[in-house]
Design a protein around this motif. Structure first.
Motif, short mmCIF file in Angstrom:
data_model
loop_
_atom_site.label_atom_id
_atom_site.label_comp_id
_atom_site.label_asym_id
_atom_site.label_seq_id
_atom_site.Cartn_x
_atom_site.Cartn_y
_atom_site.Cartn_z
N MET A 159 0.84 -1.20 0.00
CA MET A 159 0.00 0.00 0.00
C MET A 159 0.86 1.24 0.00
N LYS A 160 0.25 2.33 -0.38
CA LYS A 160 0.92 3.62 -0.28
C LYS A 160 0.93 4.03 1.20
N GLY A 161 2.04 4.62 1.64
CA GLY A 161 2.21 4.92 3.06
C GLY A 161 1.03 5.66 3.68
N ASN A 162 0.59 6.72 3.02
CA ASN A 162 -0.50 7.53 3.59
C ASN A 162 -1.78 6.72 3.74
N GLU A 163 -2.06 5.86 2.76
CA GLU A 163 -3.28 5.04 2.84
C GLU A 163 -3.14 4.00 3.95
N ALA A 164 -1.94 3.42 4.05
CA ALA A 164 -1.71 2.36 5.02
C ALA A 164 -1.90 2.88 6.44
N LEU A 165 -1.39 4.07 6.72
CA LEU A 165 -1.52 4.59 8.09
C LEU A 165 -2.97 4.93 8.39
N ALA A 166 -3.70 5.38 7.35
CA ALA A 166 -5.12 5.70 7.54
C ALA A 166 -5.90 4.41 7.84
N GLU A 167 -5.64 3.37 7.05
CA GLU A 167 -6.34 2.10 7.26
C GLU A 167 -6.00 1.52 8.65
N ALA A 168 -4.72 1.67 9.03
CA ALA A 168 -4.31 1.18 10.35
C ALA A 168 -5.09 1.88 11.45
N VAL B 92 6.35 10.53 20.43
CA VAL B 92 6.65 10.73 19.00
C VAL B 92 7.27 9.47 18.41
N PHE B 93 6.54 8.84 17.50
CA PHE B 93 6.99 7.61 16.83
C PHE B 93 7.57 7.95 15.46
N ALA B 94 8.75 7.39 15.17
CA ALA B 94 9.43 7.70 13.91
C ALA B 94 9.60 6.44 13.06
N PRO B 95 8.61 6.09 12.25
CA PRO B 95 8.69 4.87 11.45
C PRO B 95 9.69 5.01 10.30
N SER B 96 10.24 3.87 9.85
CA SER B 96 11.15 3.91 8.70
C SER B 96 10.65 3.04 7.55
N SER B 97 9.51 2.39 7.74
CA SER B 97 8.91 1.61 6.65
C SER B 97 7.40 1.73 6.78
N ILE B 98 6.72 1.28 5.76
CA ILE B 98 5.26 1.40 5.81
C ILE B 98 4.68 0.40 6.80
N GLN B 99 5.32 -0.78 6.88
CA GLN B 99 4.87 -1.75 7.88
C GLN B 99 4.98 -1.14 9.28
N GLU B 100 6.08 -0.43 9.51
CA GLU B 100 6.27 0.17 10.83
C GLU B 100 5.25 1.30 11.07
#
Lengths: 226, 348
Positions: free
Chosen positions: B1-10, B132-140
């Motif tokens: 997924m695209k990062g922005n969509e993935a975080l929204a779905e999460a 403050v969480f700093a992810p480095s991948s979309i899974q994260e």
């Protein structure tokens, strides 16, 4: 297979379905076949990962890049260039890389009349069966209907670009053939081909012998993959 | 997924059914995705009239005890800072997403990490911290959205997902965690109707007596100490025998990792410390590495902001160099490799 396609070739699909990578490959292959080629980046909804990123590569290969005037700058305004109208009017091969979803396809709608006047187009609907919300034929065909409404053009074929990014294997690709065929069948469209990274093309061909395979080079990469 | 969509779905899957946003590149897909999906889960999606309005809607929704979020990119986060301070001052949980772009001012739309000081020092006025969480991948990004909501609820404080345009816009394969979302009972403090079973709950950050305010802040800071102790997160990569240590977070850490792999092939003993939370910060991990490392390098998409935290952690035990780009320019693996070679004396 490419020689059967119309002079104006439009690529549409879901965000991140692989439109840009396919568009760059098609433009390069048309050029290798000796045609005069232009690639139009019509994406005015996506700030990064777009055809305009490959302007240097395309121009080195004698392909004209037509991009929104402010593409890849910090001015994110949805401006289109008059150059596309001019090229539609010639006899050159043109590949149009459209922005994702119906939002991206709205910009294409602006050109639908000009495209019809210029003799119509082939419009390829790119699908990735691993993309969330387009994982079933029903979901994928419902998105196509939104894209067709926004673009005021109709798809003429489906392209299977199913992949899992860096986790892609030949099996991953072959597993989604049925999904792509079902999506195409929803609209009575042909499945034109399955796009496969060139290193897997032999293996995938043997897995899906009755279906067309189009080998592609992966141009769209992340900064740490370069 | 695209990062922005993935975080929204999460966020949806984490039980957040209240989203208030305002479009800005490069995070607009978060709002666009929520506008499509939220009606299907019976939630509330509202495009506010401004970022200020959006964060205040989160303030209201969080007061009522529901999981609420907003998302924006750098200039929009500045506008939200007043609301973030009020949320922190009222001990309210929420999620704020920053998909950073170049600054200051309107800056640019390319990826950046130049809001580090803002996120960790002054997300709003007053004595406060936010997670403050700093992810480095979309899974994260996906995993951290779940965790951010949980910790925000547990400690009753705002949490931020601190991403950048690269993470927001890129595509990666992901899977969503198959876990049941823990229901949090907020009846004891939320303004959600007392049902005749308790006194009125009041959500407030105004204290008429200075000593009451001080006491409230002191208690809050005790909670912050527990968060620091229990929830500081970082990743170590090839650190065991490292003579040189690079510190980087987010998308930049992926570039650094690629450079480290090449440097190792060239015989340079270099490793990585990647903060996964930047508040609380992995000060002790860096301090420990400084006992043996010859030198540090901090790499960021900024003029050097996390550099302050690295220097505080190293505390003079080793030299700390910096490399970065700003304004939306992404460092390349080769540039980072050159800096690592310089650190190692340039004679390798």
């Amino acid at each position: 297979m490419l020689e059967q396609l119309k002079r104006i070739l439009v690529i549409v699909g879901h965000y991140g379905s692989g439109k840009t990578n396919l568009a760059v490959n098609l433009a390069m292959d048309f050029r290798k076949a000796g045609k005069e080629v232009a690639l139009a980046d019509l994406d005015i909804v996506n700030p990064y990962f777009r055809s305009a990123d490959f302007t240097g590569l395309l121009e080195e290969n004698g392909i004209e890049m037509i991009a929104p005037p402010y593409a890849r700058t910090n001015l994110d305004i949805p401006a289109l260039t008059a150059r596309l109208d001019a090229v539609l009017d010639t006899d050159r091969q043109i590949v149009i890389d459209v922005g994702g979803d119906d939002a991206g396809a709205a910009a294409l709608g602006r050109y639908s009349a000009a495209i019809q006047e210029a003799g119509g187009c082939d419009m390829l609907y790119v699908v990735n069966g691993y993309r969330y919300l387009t994982r079933t034929a029903a979901e994928a065909s419902s998105l196509l209907s939104e894209i067709q409404n926004a673009s005021r053009l109709e798809a003429t074929a489906v392209v299977n670009n199913s992949n899992l990014g860096e986790l892609t294997t030949p099996q991953v690709i072959a597993d989604k053939l049925l999904f792509a065929q079902e999506t195409a069948a929803c609209y009575g469209l042909p499945l034109l081909f399955t796009a496969v990274p060139e290193e897997f093309s032999g293996e995938v061909r043997s897995m899906i012998p009755d279906s067309e395979v189009y080998p592609v080079r992966v141009y769209v990469k992340k900064p740490w993959e370069v | 997924m695209k990062g922005n969509e993935a975080l929204a779905e999460a966020a949806l899957q984490a039980g957040c059914h209240h989203f208030f946003g305002y479009p800005i590149t490069p995070q607009t897909e978060v709002a666009a995705y929520m506008s499509k999906r939220m009606p299907k889960v019976g939630g509330t999606y509202l495009q506010a009239e401004s970022e200020v309005a959006a964060i205040n809607m989160v303030y209201g929704a969080a007061s009522a005890g529901v999981r609420a979020m907003t998302s924006s990119s750098s200039p929009g986060i500045s506008l939200k800072s007043e609301g973030i301070s009020y949320l922190a001052g009222c001990d309210l949980p929420c999620l704020i997403v920053n998909v950073q772009r170049g600054g200051p001012g309107l800056g640019g739309i390319q990826p950046s990490q130049a809001d580090y000081w803002q996120a960790t020092r002054a997300p709003g006025h007053g004595d406060l911290h936010i997670l403050v969480f700093a992810p480095s991948s979309i899974q994260e990004m996906v995993d951290m959205v779940f965790e951010a909501f949980e910790l925000a609820d547990t400690y009753r404080m705002p949490a931020m997902l601190f991403a950048d345009g690269m993470l927001g816009q890129m595509m990666e394969p992901i899977s969503f965690p198959e876990k049941q979302v823990k229901p949090f009972d907020k009846f004891s403090w939320a303004a959600c109707g007392h049902q005749g079973k308790r006194k009125h709950n009041v959500i407030n950050s105004l204290y008429l007596k200075p000593d009451e305010l001080e006491q409230t802040v002191l208690e809050r800071f005790k909670r912050y100490e527990i968060v620091k102790e229990k929830h500081t997160q970082w990743e170590e990569y090839l650190l065991e025998d490292a003579e040189y240590v690079v510190v980087a977070y987010g998308a930049t850490s992926r570039i650094v990792r690629s450079a480290i792999n090449t440097a190792r092939e060239q015989g340079i003993k270099v490793g990585l410390i990647r903060p996964k939370t930047i508040w609380p910060y992995p000060t002790e991990a860096i301090s420990k590495a400084a006992d043996t490392a010859k030198a540090f390098l901090c790499v960021e998409m900024s003029m050097g902001q996390m550099l302050d935290d690295v220097r505080l952690a190293v505390n003079g035990k080793a030299p700390v160099a910096f490399f970065g780009h700003t304004g939306g320019i992404v460092p390349t693996p080769n540039e980072v490799l050159d800096e690592i070679r310089k650190l190692a004396g340039g004679d390798r």
